[in-house]
Design a protein around this motif. Structure first.
Motif, PDB file in Angstrom:
ATOM      1  N   UNK A 104       0.848  -1.199   0.000  1.00  0.00           N
ATOM      2  CA  UNK A 104       0.000   0.000   0.000  1.00  0.00           C
ATOM      3  C   UNK A 104       0.880   1.244   0.000  1.00  0.00           C
ATOM      4  N   UNK A 105       0.482   2.215  -0.818  1.00  0.00           N
ATOM      5  CA  UNK A 105       1.112   3.534  -0.842  1.00  0.00           C
ATOM      6  C   UNK A 105       0.026   4.560  -0.558  1.00  0.00           C
ATOM      7  N   UNK A 106       0.221   5.355   0.478  1.00  0.00           N
ATOM      8  CA  UNK A 106      -0.754   6.369   0.847  1.00  0.00           C
ATOM      9  C   UNK A 106      -0.054   7.719   0.877  1.00  0.00           C
ATOM     10  N   UNK A 107      -0.591   8.671   0.125  1.00  0.00           N
ATOM     11  CA  UNK A 107      -0.033  10.006   0.088  1.00  0.00           C
ATOM     12  C   UNK A 107      -1.132  11.049   0.091  1.00  0.00           C
ATOM     13  N   UNK A 108      -0.733  12.263   0.177  1.00  0.00           N
ATOM     14  CA  UNK A 108      -1.686  13.363   0.197  1.00  0.00           C
ATOM     15  C   UNK A 108      -2.436  13.467  -1.130  1.00  0.00           C
ATOM     16  N   UNK A 109      -1.782  13.092  -2.228  1.00  0.00           N
ATOM     17  CA  UNK A 109      -2.376  13.269  -3.545  1.00  0.00           C
ATOM     18  C   UNK A 109      -2.852  11.979  -4.192  1.00  0.00           C
TER      19      UNK A 109
END
Length: 135
Positions: A104-109
Motif C-alpha cells: 500500500x502507498x498512501x499520500x496526500x495526492x
C-alpha cells in the motif's frame, strides 16, 4: 526531524516486524558406528511487515508492505559422531510454499494498493557443516 534546503520540516519513520516459525519431525538411522543419516518433514509459517513514513510540509507519505507465507518442506542430512557428545552434520532441503503480499502507498495526492499471491519452492544443497555439542 530535519529541515529541507528550503526550510521546510521533514521527518521519516521506518518500522519493521518479522517472525518465522518452523516445526517438524526427523527420523535418524545408524549406519556403522559413527554415521547417522536422517530424513524429515516439517511445516512453516512466516509474517513480515515493513512500514515507511515521511512527513513534510508538502506531503505526507506512507508505504506498507506485508507478506504472509505458509509451506511444507523435506530435509535429508547426515551426521558424523566424533565422540559421545560431539557431532558434525550437514543437510539439504526442499521447501514448497504459498505466499500472499499486500503493498500500500498512501499520500496526500494519491493512494495505491496492490496484492499478489503465488507459489514457489526453495532448495538448498549441503553447503554448511555444523559443529554440534550435545549436553
Amino acid at each position: 526531524q530535519t529541515s529541507d534546503q528550503d526550510g521546510s520540516d521533514f521527518s521519516e519513520v521506518q518500522k519493521n516486524f518479522e517472525t518465522f516459525i518452523r516445526s517438524g519431525k526427523e527420523w535418524r538411522f545408524w549406519v556403522g558406528d559413527r554415521w547417522r543419516p536422517y530424513v524429515g518433514v516439517d511445516g512453516f509459517a512466516s509474517f513480515e511487515r515493513d512500514i515507511f513514513e515521511t512527513h513534510s510540509s508538502f506531503d505526507d507519505f506512507k508505504s506498507t508492505n506485508q507478506n504472509i507465507s505458509l509451506g511444507v518442506g523435506g530435509v535429508l542430512g547426515i551426521q558424523f559422531q566424533i565422540n559421545d557428545r560431539i557431532f558434525l552434520t550437514t543437510e539439504s532441503y526442499l521447501d514448497l510454499f504459498a505466499s500472499y503480499s499486500l503493498e500500500k502507498f498512501e499520500g496526500q495526492f494519491s493512494d495505491q494498493k496492490t496484492t499478489t499471491s503465488g507459489y514457489g519452492f526453495s532448495a538448498s544443497l549441503p553447503t554448511n557443516i555444523y559443529f554440534v555439542v550435545q549436553f
